[in-house]
Motif scaffolding. Sequence first.
Motif, PDB file in Angstrom:
ATOM      1  N   THR A  97      66.239  61.661  40.009  1.00  0.00           N
ATOM      2  CA  THR A  97      65.204  62.697  40.740  1.00  0.00           C
ATOM      3  C   THR A  97      65.562  62.422  42.234  1.00  0.00           C
ATOM      4  N   ALA A  98      66.626  62.446  42.650  1.00  0.00           N
ATOM      5  CA  ALA A  98      67.222  62.997  43.929  1.00  0.00           C
ATOM      6  C   ALA A  98      66.732  62.040  45.234  1.00  0.00           C
ATOM      7  N   PRO A  99      66.269  60.917  45.252  1.00  0.00           N
ATOM      8  CA  PRO A  99      65.543  60.100  44.186  1.00  0.00           C
ATOM      9  C   PRO A  99      64.080  59.788  44.233  1.00  0.00           C
ATOM     10  N   VAL A 100      63.509  60.087  45.253  1.00  0.00           N
ATOM     11  CA  VAL A 100      61.892  59.829  45.353  1.00  0.00           C
ATOM     12  C   VAL A 100      60.864  60.725  44.896  1.00  0.00           C
ATOM     13  N   SER A 101      59.999  59.922  44.017  1.00  0.00           N
ATOM     14  CA  SER A 101      59.021  60.973  43.482  1.00  0.00           C
ATOM     15  C   SER A 101      57.706  60.347  44.087  1.00  0.00           C
ATOM     16  N   CYS A 102      57.417  58.859  44.485  1.00  0.00           N
ATOM     17  CA  CYS A 102      56.375  58.287  44.806  1.00  0.00           C
ATOM     18  C   CYS A 102      56.564  57.714  46.100  1.00  0.00           C
ATOM     19  N   GLN A 103      55.652  57.786  47.139  1.00  0.00           N
ATOM     20  CA  GLN A 103      55.884  57.091  48.258  1.00  0.00           C
ATOM     21  C   GLN A 103      54.587  56.906  48.903  1.00  0.00           C
ATOM     22  N   SER A 104      54.350  55.678  49.436  1.00  0.00           N
ATOM     23  CA  SER A 104      53.220  55.563  50.487  1.00  0.00           C
ATOM     24  C   SER A 104      53.667  55.934  51.811  1.00  0.00           C
ATOM     25  N   SER A 105      52.716  56.400  52.738  1.00  0.00           N
ATOM     26  CA  SER A 105      52.727  56.942  53.873  1.00  0.00           C
ATOM     27  C   SER A 105      52.392  55.930  55.048  1.00  0.00           C
ATOM     28  N   THR A 106      52.496  56.312  56.424  1.00  0.00           N
ATOM     29  CA  THR A 106      52.350  55.280  57.268  1.00  0.00           C
ATOM     30  C   THR A 106      50.998  55.115  57.544  1.00  0.00           C
ATOM     31  N   ASP A 107      49.890  55.859  56.995  1.00  0.00           N
ATOM     32  CA  ASP A 107      48.471  55.634  56.943  1.00  0.00           C
ATOM     33  C   ASP A 107      47.939  55.223  55.574  1.00  0.00           C
ATOM     34  N   THR A 108      48.775  54.923  54.606  1.00  0.00           N
ATOM     35  CA  THR A 108      48.231  54.361  53.227  1.00  0.00           C
ATOM     36  C   THR A 108      47.562  53.111  53.631  1.00  0.00           C
ATOM     37  N   PRO A 109      46.240  52.843  53.425  1.00  0.00           N
ATOM     38  CA  PRO A 109      45.808  51.460  53.488  1.00  0.00           C
ATOM     39  C   PRO A 109      46.664  50.288  53.146  1.00  0.00           C
ATOM     40  N   LEU A 110      46.556  49.323  53.948  1.00  0.00           N
ATOM     41  CA  LEU A 110      47.511  48.288  53.906  1.00  0.00           C
ATOM     42  C   LEU A 110      47.464  47.669  52.444  1.00  0.00           C
ATOM     43  N   ASP A 111      46.298  47.468  51.782  1.00  0.00           N
ATOM     44  CA  ASP A 111      45.997  46.913  50.454  1.00  0.00           C
ATOM     45  C   ASP A 111      46.796  47.820  49.392  1.00  0.00           C
ATOM     46  N   LYS A 112      46.939  48.891  49.469  1.00  0.00           N
ATOM     47  CA  LYS A 112      47.720  50.006  48.871  1.00  0.00           C
ATOM     48  C   LYS A 112      49.217  49.733  49.199  1.00  0.00           C
ATOM     49  N   ARG A 113      49.548  49.828  50.238  1.00  0.00           N
ATOM     50  CA  ARG A 113      50.979  49.804  50.494  1.00  0.00           C
ATOM     51  C   ARG A 113      51.424  48.621  50.177  1.00  0.00           C
ATOM     52  N   VAL A 114      50.828  47.410  49.926  1.00  0.00           N
ATOM     53  CA  VAL A 114      51.664  46.293  49.649  1.00  0.00           C
ATOM     54  C   VAL A 114      51.508  45.822  48.106  1.00  0.00           C
ATOM     55  N   SER A 115      50.748  46.813  47.386  1.00  0.00           N
ATOM     56  CA  SER A 115      50.769  46.392  45.997  1.00  0.00           C
ATOM     57  C   SER A 115      51.035  47.690  45.082  1.00  0.00           C
ATOM     58  N   THR A 116      51.257  48.793  45.749  1.00  0.00           N
ATOM     59  CA  THR A 116      51.775  50.103  44.918  1.00  0.00           C
ATOM     60  C   THR A 116      52.862  50.669  45.637  1.00  0.00           C
ATOM     61  N   VAL A 117      53.451  51.848  44.807  1.00  0.00           N
ATOM     62  CA  VAL A 117      54.643  52.428  45.339  1.00  0.00           C
ATOM     63  C   VAL A 117      53.998  53.846  45.876  1.00  0.00           C
ATOM     64  N   GLY A 118      52.676  53.885  46.023  1.00  0.00           N
ATOM     65  CA  GLY A 118      52.127  55.028  46.658  1.00  0.00           C
ATOM     66  C   GLY A 118      51.698  56.099  45.811  1.00  0.00           C
ATOM     67  N   GLN A 119      51.542  57.417  46.349  1.00  0.00           N
ATOM     68  CA  GLN A 119      51.166  58.402  45.665  1.00  0.00           C
ATOM     69  C   GLN A 119      52.378  59.569  45.362  1.00  0.00           C
ATOM     70  N   VAL A 120      52.043  60.426  44.546  1.00  0.00           N
ATOM     71  CA  VAL A 120      53.153  61.482  44.302  1.00  0.00           C
ATOM     72  C   VAL A 120      53.557  62.332  45.474  1.00  0.00           C
ATOM     73  N   GLN A 121      54.874  62.476  45.607  1.00  0.00           N
ATOM     74  CA  GLN A 121      55.413  63.427  46.688  1.00  0.00           C
ATOM     75  C   GLN A 121      54.951  64.857  46.656  1.00  0.00           C
ATOM     76  N   PRO A 122      55.001  65.555  47.652  1.00  0.00           N
ATOM     77  CA  PRO A 122      54.572  67.097  47.783  1.00  0.00           C
ATOM     78  C   PRO A 122      55.348  67.791  46.799  1.00  0.00           C
ATOM     79  N   HIS A 123      54.943  68.651  46.171  1.00  0.00           N
ATOM     80  CA  HIS A 123      55.614  69.704  45.085  1.00  0.00           C
ATOM     81  C   HIS A 123      56.376  69.045  43.824  1.00  0.00           C
ATOM     82  N   LEU A 124      55.586  68.008  43.553  1.00  0.00           N
ATOM     83  CA  LEU A 124      56.052  66.832  42.423  1.00  0.00           C
ATOM     84  C   LEU A 124      54.796  66.797  41.467  1.00  0.00           C
ATOM     85  N   GLU A 125      55.171  66.545  40.224  1.00  0.00           N
ATOM     86  CA  GLU A 125      54.157  65.907  39.340  1.00  0.00           C
ATOM     87  C   GLU A 125      54.572  64.630  38.980  1.00  0.00           C
TER      88      GLU A 125
END
Length: 565
Positions: A357-385
């Motif tokens: 998948t080229a490769p990234v499909s999910c990513q946290s961002s710089t303003d993702t809350p820290l608790d989510k940034r350290v415990s998840t791989v973020g949310q889906v990237q733009p234009h992807l499902e």
Amino acid sequence: MADVLTTSYACGGALAPLITQTLGDFFDAMATRQGEHEALVSRHQGRRLSYAELRREVDRLASTMLRSGLRKGDRVSIWAHNGVEWVLMQLATAKVGVILVNINPAYRTSEVEYALNKVGCRALVTMTRFKTSDYLAMLRELAPELATCAPGELRAARLPELRLVVTLGDAEQPGMLRFADWMSQGSPDDPALAQAAASLDAHDPINIQFTSGTTGFPKGATLTHSNILNNGYFIGEAMKLTAADRLCIPVPLYHCFGMVLGNLACLTHGATIVYPNDGFDPLLTLQTVQEEACTGLHGVPTMFIAMLDHPRFAEFNMDTLRTGIMAGSPCPTEVMKRVVRDMHLSEITIAYGMTETAPVSCQSSTDTPLDKRVSTVGQVQPHLEVKIIDPQTGATVPPGTPGELCTRGYSVMHGYWGDAQKTQEAIDPEGWMHTGDLATMDAEGYVNIVGRIKDMVIRGGENIYPREVEEFLYRHPMVQDVQVVGVPDAKYGEELCAWIIAKPGMSPTDDDIRTFCQGQIAHYKIPRHIRFVQSFPLTITGKVQKFKIREAMQQELGVQAEHTA
């Protein structure tokens, strides 16, 4: 994305449109806009190139390829560690539609033979040697005909499609061309470049990367301009990259992490690429961050651990750092917290994906809350499902329920090279890429990877996700790193095994670990087997090879059982 999800399905936003240009056209436009800005620093080679200088070198190499008889769709391999030549190859091949084939520098004779022949490579650019690896000796074993052929006229029985071998060394080699001599054949003002560019389309394949091949032969994931260019752009957007950023890239370029999350994230934002060395060295990376005033730093968890625990870590000023990506394998929460606190990476992000998948499909961002940034791989990237499904029924599961992660959208690969059956097994008729990863999605769309389907341990009917146990054991004050796997057991079917690297100067015991677990996690999640080790078996990108841990334990336990009997 809806505020509260009722199923584990999420669709990325589309505020910024997809890039429809080819990689070559996009890069040319960037070089025109900011020609004098520094594009590339290769510390170990002592080289610095502005965007204008990089463009001229790229055009010269692209011209060389055309004059060597290479054409759109031909495959050219690079078997090398990080350096200027790698990024030149990445961009020059894209300019003329030649497909760049990434060869893992850890490959040995039979593996490189398989890779070159699988995709029918016509040319190979290679290092001469690295540490204990003698690449030329391996090539001469595969193609003894090199000793008597003229450069560019190879006819080898074991490598029937290969015609040209180009070396990155200084010494001349029989039957091969030096990279500098090869490049001298081209001209940055070659009118044939424009003709070649006009024949290209953003959906043409330009890159083949081999999957790890832990089960069966490696497969050649084939990626297009649109796949990797857009992915690089949206990765950089999540990091809030600008031309003012200087990204330190110690991860290997042969892998998507270096090539897309590194090079293309920078080149799509006019930022500066900084290579600290050809291979990863924690001390050189720390020195580079300080001396080049890097604002970003990429790495897999084992790299960040190596830097944080280096005896000289405290000597270096990390104040310029802001962002970067930790990816490549599950990122331990405790390590992420140390990186944010001790390396000043307040806006570091986590990325999840796979080569296909080229490769990234999910990513946290710089303003993702820290608790989510350290415990998840973020949310889906733009234009992807993305969606989480029940592996047995295919139904999308409720939020919080583990299942297989699937991805759909522009990033999904063109296919596996020359393997329609494997492509159909991976990508279903609706275009969903089945990742083989177990994940959960919460009601806000944050994704957490809980393991590989094949890594899930079933102990006496209880499903155990090793990642959960690893995260718990990371909290032990004497544990530096830990990997948990399942091993066969006559009574329960499988039992947990933990391989632990202790913190320097500490000597935990089995009892220390089990006492720490008692009353804190379910009894069936407490590892039955505990081993203290100095290191884990790793791929060249720093991914832990859990299958090798399992194999070693099976062998050890089998020997013990025979001895006891």
